[in-house]
Design a protein around this motif. Structure first.
Motif, PDB file in Angstrom:
ATOM      1  N   THR A 179     137.130  42.545  -8.074  1.00  0.00           N
ATOM      2  CA  THR A 179     137.840  41.469  -7.371  1.00  0.00           C
ATOM      3  C   THR A 179     139.329  41.611  -7.650  1.00  0.00           C
ATOM      4  O   THR A 179     139.757  41.602  -8.814  1.00  0.00           O
ATOM      5  N   THR A 238     143.351  40.412  -6.475  1.00  0.00           N
ATOM      6  CA  THR A 238     144.173  39.433  -5.760  1.00  0.00           C
ATOM      7  C   THR A 238     145.585  39.981  -5.570  1.00  0.00           C
ATOM      8  O   THR A 238     146.213  40.447  -6.528  1.00  0.00           O
ATOM      9  N   THR A 251     149.337  38.954  -4.235  1.00  0.00           N
ATOM     10  CA  THR A 251     150.154  37.767  -3.947  1.00  0.00           C
ATOM     11  C   THR A 251     151.485  38.181  -3.323  1.00  0.00           C
ATOM     12  O   THR A 251     151.988  39.289  -3.556  1.00  0.00           O
ATOM     13  N   ASN A 310     141.932  34.115   1.638  1.00  0.00           N
ATOM     14  CA  ASN A 310     143.254  34.400   2.196  1.00  0.00           C
ATOM     15  C   ASN A 310     144.041  33.111   2.394  1.00  0.00           C
ATOM     16  O   ASN A 310     143.542  32.142   2.953  1.00  0.00           O
ATOM     17  N   SER A 315     148.481  34.622  -0.727  1.00  0.00           N
ATOM     18  CA  SER A 315     147.590  35.518  -1.466  1.00  0.00           C
ATOM     19  C   SER A 315     146.452  36.017  -0.578  1.00  0.00           C
ATOM     20  O   SER A 315     146.048  35.347   0.373  1.00  0.00           O
ATOM     21  N   VAL A 316     145.961  37.183  -0.962  1.00  0.00           N
ATOM     22  CA  VAL A 316     144.761  37.744  -0.351  1.00  0.00           C
ATOM     23  C   VAL A 316     143.869  38.224  -1.484  1.00  0.00           C
ATOM     24  O   VAL A 316     144.326  38.969  -2.363  1.00  0.00           O
ATOM     25  N   THR A 317     142.622  37.796  -1.479  1.00  0.00           N
ATOM     26  CA  THR A 317     141.663  38.251  -2.489  1.00  0.00           C
ATOM     27  C   THR A 317     140.647  39.147  -1.799  1.00  0.00           C
ATOM     28  O   THR A 317     140.104  38.795  -0.740  1.00  0.00           O
ATOM     29  N   THR A 372     137.524  42.542  -2.362  1.00  0.00           N
ATOM     30  CA  THR A 372     136.650  43.342  -3.214  1.00  0.00           C
ATOM     31  C   THR A 372     136.989  44.803  -2.950  1.00  0.00           C
ATOM     32  O   THR A 372     136.917  45.268  -1.811  1.00  0.00           O
TER      33      THR A 372
END
Length: 247
Positions: free
Chosen positions: A15, A17, A19, A41, A45-47, A49
């Protein structure tokens, strides 16, 4: 535009992230040429995998406004463990163990069976760790977790501390040479037997019995100590050296 963490397993699944600004409505995140799965999202930020990969790759975020500058992400291979020393210790834990191998520089956890401890990284090939307490005597698997994954394959054996129940006979001449039988528990890994601090020759008969021959000693009561890989047991004043008669 920071990325956290900036490293992960070659197998993917980390995972991550990212930013920054104007990240809302992200349509794609690439790790090199591979697409990552977006899981969250916002505008800042965008997280995702991470996909599988190798080496160092650039990570970019694509939104309706365009594609960002790349950030570096480092793929780390799974660790490999080759040795563990010492491989036995007390059930109470507390011993320091050295593990050697490769890919250990990002080690965050070492599990001894169900219990884990935080290691100290010496270098990519060596870590040290204080063994946690074990649930019971016996072998447990040892696994090391790094940014590259988890590796198993080594075994550590917990050993109960010994106990002394009886010493027989309880006295003998100061010249030594008395054959003594010591009963108790946890004697299988016996390393030494001492009478008043002086080492005696001994034989392990079973986990509950040791025979020893007393060394010479000064008149008086002395402690009898049996030391094993599980610790030491002491029979305080367990043997008395008797002075010979004088005329």
């Amino acid at each position: 535009m920071p990325i956290s963490p900036n490293q992960g397993s070659t197998g993917g699944g980390q995972t991550v992230t990212i930013t920054g600004t104007n990240l809302g409505g992200a349509t794609a995140v690439h790790f090199g040429t591979k697409l990552a799965t977006i899981t969250a999202n916002t505008a800042t930020s965008v997280t995702v995998t991470s996909p599988s990969g190798a080496g160092v790759v650039g990570v970019t975020v694509t939104t309706p406004g365009g594609t960002s500058n790349p950030l570096s992400f480092y793929y780390v291979g799974a660790p490999f463990k080759s040795t563990l020393s010492p491989a036995t210790g007390v059930t109470a834990g507390g011993d320091t163990v050295t593990i050697t191998g490769t890919g250990l520089s990002t080690a965050t956890s070492v599990a001894f069976g169900a219990n884990s401890a935080t290691p100290t990284v010496v270098n990519d090939g060596t870590i040290t760790v204080t063994v946690p307490a074990g649930a019971a005597a016996g072998p447990v698997g040892v696994s090391v977790t790094t940014a590259g994954g988890t590796n198993n394959g080594l075994t550590y054996t917990y050993v109960d501390a010994p106990t002394i129940a009886t010493v027989s006979p309880t006295s003998g001449p100061t010249s030594g040479g008395t054959a003594v039988t010591i009963t108790g528990t946890g004697f299988t890994t016996a390393q030494s037997v001492t009478f008043g601090g002086v080492a005696a020759p001994f034989s392990v008969i079973s986990d509950t019995t040791i025979t020893a021959t007393t060394p010479p000693g000064a008149a008086g009561a002395v402690d009898v100590v049996v030391t094993t890989t599980g610790g030491s047991a002491t029979a305080v004043g367990g043997f008395t050296y008797a002075a010979g008669p004088g005329i």
